[in-house]
Design a protein around this motif. Structure first.
Motif, PDB file in Angstrom:
ATOM      1  N   CYS A  26       0.881  -1.278   0.001  1.00  0.00           N
ATOM      2  CA  CYS A  26      -0.455   0.356  -0.071  1.00  0.00           C
ATOM      3  C   CYS A  26       0.565   1.624  -0.016  1.00  0.00           C
ATOM      4  O   CYS A  26       1.809   1.846   0.677  1.00  0.00           O
ATOM      5  N   VAL A  27       0.068   2.612  -0.397  1.00  0.00           N
ATOM      6  CA  VAL A  27       1.099   3.976  -0.875  1.00  0.00           C
ATOM      7  C   VAL A  27       0.476   4.045   0.400  1.00  0.00           C
ATOM      8  O   VAL A  27       1.376   5.498   0.551  1.00  0.00           O
ATOM      9  N   MET A  28      -0.248   3.935   1.237  1.00  0.00           N
ATOM     10  CA  MET A  28      -0.112   4.668   2.918  1.00  0.00           C
ATOM     11  C   MET A  28       0.513   4.936   3.793  1.00  0.00           C
ATOM     12  O   MET A  28       1.085   6.769   4.074  1.00  0.00           O
ATOM     13  N   PRO A  29       1.566   4.700   4.066  1.00  0.00           N
ATOM     14  CA  PRO A  29       2.848   5.061   4.503  1.00  0.00           C
ATOM     15  C   PRO A  29       3.614   6.034   3.698  1.00  0.00           C
ATOM     16  O   PRO A  29       4.019   6.925   4.958  1.00  0.00           O
ATOM     17  N   THR A  30       3.659   5.543   3.117  1.00  0.00           N
ATOM     18  CA  THR A  30       4.671   7.035   1.818  1.00  0.00           C
ATOM     19  C   THR A  30       3.678   8.368   1.840  1.00  0.00           C
ATOM     20  O   THR A  30       4.471   9.631   1.466  1.00  0.00           O
ATOM     21  N   ARG A  31       2.390   8.133   1.055  1.00  0.00           N
ATOM     22  CA  ARG A  31       2.023   8.630   0.652  1.00  0.00           C
ATOM     23  C   ARG A  31       0.913   9.368   2.168  1.00  0.00           C
ATOM     24  O   ARG A  31       1.425  11.719   1.907  1.00  0.00           O
ATOM     25  N   ASN A  32       0.586   9.532   3.057  1.00  0.00           N
ATOM     26  CA  ASN A  32       0.680  10.160   3.976  1.00  0.00           C
ATOM     27  C   ASN A  32       1.493  10.662   5.092  1.00  0.00           C
ATOM     28  O   ASN A  32       1.571  12.590   5.308  1.00  0.00           O
ATOM     29  N   ALA A  33       3.324  10.199   4.772  1.00  0.00           N
ATOM     30  CA  ALA A  33       4.186  10.774   5.145  1.00  0.00           C
ATOM     31  C   ALA A  33       3.954  12.819   4.550  1.00  0.00           C
ATOM     32  O   ALA A  33       4.837  13.437   5.200  1.00  0.00           O
ATOM     33  N   ARG A  34       4.073  11.818   3.299  1.00  0.00           N
ATOM     34  CA  ARG A  34       3.956  13.240   2.589  1.00  0.00           C
ATOM     35  C   ARG A  34       3.398  14.670   3.008  1.00  0.00           C
ATOM     36  O   ARG A  34       3.462  16.139   2.439  1.00  0.00           O
ATOM     37  N   ASN A  89      11.411   3.316  17.688  1.00  0.00           N
ATOM     38  CA  ASN A  89      13.637   3.989  17.424  1.00  0.00           C
ATOM     39  C   ASN A  89      13.751   4.014  16.243  1.00  0.00           C
ATOM     40  O   ASN A  89      15.183   3.844  16.149  1.00  0.00           O
ATOM     41  N   CYS A  90      12.764   4.587  15.233  1.00  0.00           N
ATOM     42  CA  CYS A  90      13.466   4.998  14.194  1.00  0.00           C
ATOM     43  C   CYS A  90      14.689   6.213  14.493  1.00  0.00           C
ATOM     44  O   CYS A  90      14.230   6.703  15.322  1.00  0.00           O
ATOM     45  N   TYR A  91      15.063   6.492  12.952  1.00  0.00           N
ATOM     46  CA  TYR A  91      16.568   7.670  12.838  1.00  0.00           C
ATOM     47  C   TYR A  91      15.353   9.214  13.050  1.00  0.00           C
ATOM     48  O   TYR A  91      15.834   9.909  14.112  1.00  0.00           O
ATOM     49  N   THR A 103       9.013   9.689   5.988  1.00  0.00           N
ATOM     50  CA  THR A 103       8.807   8.918   5.395  1.00  0.00           C
ATOM     51  C   THR A 103       9.494   7.544   5.659  1.00  0.00           C
ATOM     52  O   THR A 103       9.016   6.417   6.016  1.00  0.00           O
ATOM     53  N   ILE A 104      10.496   8.159   6.202  1.00  0.00           N
ATOM     54  CA  ILE A 104      11.648   7.460   7.330  1.00  0.00           C
ATOM     55  C   ILE A 104      11.072   6.567   8.555  1.00  0.00           C
ATOM     56  O   ILE A 104      10.890   5.235   9.176  1.00  0.00           O
ATOM     57  N   HIS A 105      10.026   7.831   9.432  1.00  0.00           N
ATOM     58  CA  HIS A 105       9.070   7.584  10.308  1.00  0.00           C
ATOM     59  C   HIS A 105       8.310   5.922   9.746  1.00  0.00           C
ATOM     60  O   HIS A 105       8.130   5.089  10.582  1.00  0.00           O
ATOM     61  N   TYR A 138       5.575   0.819  10.299  1.00  0.00           N
ATOM     62  CA  TYR A 138       5.179  -0.558   9.335  1.00  0.00           C
ATOM     63  C   TYR A 138       5.682  -1.257   9.199  1.00  0.00           C
ATOM     64  O   TYR A 138       5.443  -2.464   9.576  1.00  0.00           O
ATOM     65  N   LEU A 139       6.982  -1.645   9.292  1.00  0.00           N
ATOM     66  CA  LEU A 139       7.716  -2.704   9.400  1.00  0.00           C
ATOM     67  C   LEU A 139       7.872  -2.957  10.218  1.00  0.00           C
ATOM     68  O   LEU A 139       7.550  -4.123  11.016  1.00  0.00           O
ATOM     69  N   ASP A 140       8.083  -2.129  11.680  1.00  0.00           N
ATOM     70  CA  ASP A 140       8.068  -2.970  13.178  1.00  0.00           C
ATOM     71  C   ASP A 140       6.570  -3.212  13.489  1.00  0.00           C
ATOM     72  O   ASP A 140       6.190  -4.152  14.028  1.00  0.00           O
ATOM     73  N   PHE A 141       5.813  -3.014  12.812  1.00  0.00           N
ATOM     74  CA  PHE A 141       4.250  -3.374  13.831  1.00  0.00           C
ATOM     75  C   PHE A 141       4.151  -4.524  12.615  1.00  0.00           C
ATOM     76  O   PHE A 141       3.617  -5.984  12.839  1.00  0.00           O
ATOM     77  N   PHE A 142       4.882  -4.860  11.398  1.00  0.00           N
ATOM     78  CA  PHE A 142       5.057  -6.065  10.601  1.00  0.00           C
ATOM     79  C   PHE A 142       5.435  -7.059  11.567  1.00  0.00           C
ATOM     80  O   PHE A 142       4.761  -8.094  11.729  1.00  0.00           O
TER      81      PHE A 142
END
Length: 395
Positions: A290-298, A328-330, A356-358, A363-367
């Motif tokens: 899904c584009v949700m994490p990247t699109r929402n970030a922008r 714990n992201c950058y 976007t990094i966050h 998302y990846l940490d959630f999975f």
């Protein structure tokens, strides 16, 4: 490709997809790199935050820069500097979304480019050719994405076209395998060596079939059965999250998942809302994009362990705290909400990068945490907790 299941918690399951370019642990989230790039991210950063596979778009890469150019330059992995697995969609959904610019025919779809209006045609064989030249690890069969709402008669015709095209995609891929096999056997015979497995040193793509049928359970079942008769390496549910009410989508998810082969990856296409993901994983789906994490970030919307945050809100103007104290992201290790708000309102490029990094990390940490919950047989509690975070009440 090899797929195996590790643990099962009721219907939810963890597993692994082994490819020549790496292992993908499931349930897996695939960041979307539509045009060969996950927007605002370096490939190295994607690996650092836990991405094991990314998705790229056949339609967009076909139009620009062109699959022939990418092939000449060593394939998509080399072109974008990503060494891990890549899944390419067939372009069917993108052509569907261009309804005013396309005409569906028995042999494929004629459409005009959204870039310059030029006329193009993609059929099953062309979609497979493009994906083969891109060199992705998993290719998707070309399908006709059923719109919502759709009359029963239309959904039937759409299903029949998808099945017909899926068979042609499979035959194309089998013909490629036969040609490679003949080439490999001849090469080993000419060298004086005994022939070994002909595919061992050849980049054979895995092929997934796409289940259509709209919101009609009998058609979904029929579509799956027809695809299983053809035989695919994995199966995907398409035509969801296209405007239908959530409960209708959940009904189809709950109906079709247990009917899909247990020994193949189950992919829910284009669904990335985390509440929807929880419902799908609860029913046995393995792969998501899904584009949700990247699109929402922008757009300034960020996902946190407390729910969604709109970083532009005035309350964050002088907030010295990190975006998410549990992250714990950058971005969360180094910057305050006040700074992130300042960057966003100033339209600074760094805003897109840090947001976007966050979001992707979250998302990846959630999975990752979801896989741990399934392994520990605590997925029910995990699902209930996160549904309360995101909606205020468990489903």
């Amino acid at each position: 490709m090899r797929f195996y299941i590790k643990h099962i918690d009721n219907k939810s399951r963890t597993g692994a997809i082994e490819t020549a370019r790496g292992v993908v642990n499931t349930p897996a989230f695939m960041p979307v790199g539509t045009q060969g790039t996950v927007k605002a991210m370096f490939p190295e950063e994607l690996k650092e935050i836990g991405a094991e596979i990314i998705l790229s778009n056949t339609y967009h890469l076909y139009l620009r820069p062109g699959h022939e150019i990418i092939h000449q330059l060593g394939g998509l992995h080399k072109f974008i500097n990503w060494s891990g697995p890549i899944l390419t969609d067939s372009g069917g959904f993108q052509v569907y979304s261009l309804s005013s610019l396309r005409r569906i025919r028995e042999d494929g779809v004629e459409f005009r480019s959204h870039i310059d209006g030029s006329l193009h045609f993609i059929g099953p064989e062309k979609a497979m050719e493009i994906q083969a030249m891109l060199g992705s690890d998993i290719a998707m069969a070309f399908d006709e994405c059923t719109p919502y709402p759709a009359e029963y008669e239309y959904a039937v015709k759409s299903l029949e076209l998808t099945t017909k095209w899926a068979g042609r995609c499979k035959e194309y891929c089998e013909s490629v395998k036969r040609r490679i096999a003949e080439t490999e056997i001849k090469r080993y015979e000419d060298s004086g060596n005994s022939p070994i497995h002909p595919f061992t040193h050849s980049p054979i793509q895995s092929l997934f079939g796409i289940i259509q049928g709209g919101m009609y359970k009998d058609l979904r079942k029929r579509s799956l059965e027809e695809l299983m008769e053809i035989g695919f390496d994995g199966y995907a549910a398409g035509g969801l999250s296209v405007g239908e009410p959530k409960e209708e989508m959940y009904e189809i998810i709950e109906f079709i998942a247990p009917l899909m082969p247990e020994d193949r990856p189950r992919y829910l296409m284009g669904v990335g809302d985390l509440v929807d993901v929880l419902v799908a994983v609860e029913n046995g789906f393995d792969m998501f994009d899904c584009v949700m994490p990247t699109r929402n970030a922008r757009n300034g919307t960020l996902f946190t362990s407390r729910g969604r945050i709109s970083i532009k809100r005035t309350e964050f103007k002088a907030d010295p705290d990190p975006l998410d104290p549990d992250c714990n992201c950058y971005t969360c290790r180094n910057y305050s909400k006040a700074y992130l708000r300042h960057l966003f309102l100033s339209k600074e490029i760094l805003s897109m990068r840090l947001n976007t990094i966050h979001n992707l990390y979250f998302y990846l940490d959630f999975f990752r945490k979801m896989r741990e919950a399934i392994d520990n047989r605590t997925f029910k509690q995990f699902k209930k907790y996160w549904e309360e975070v995101w909606t205020g009440h468990p489903r």
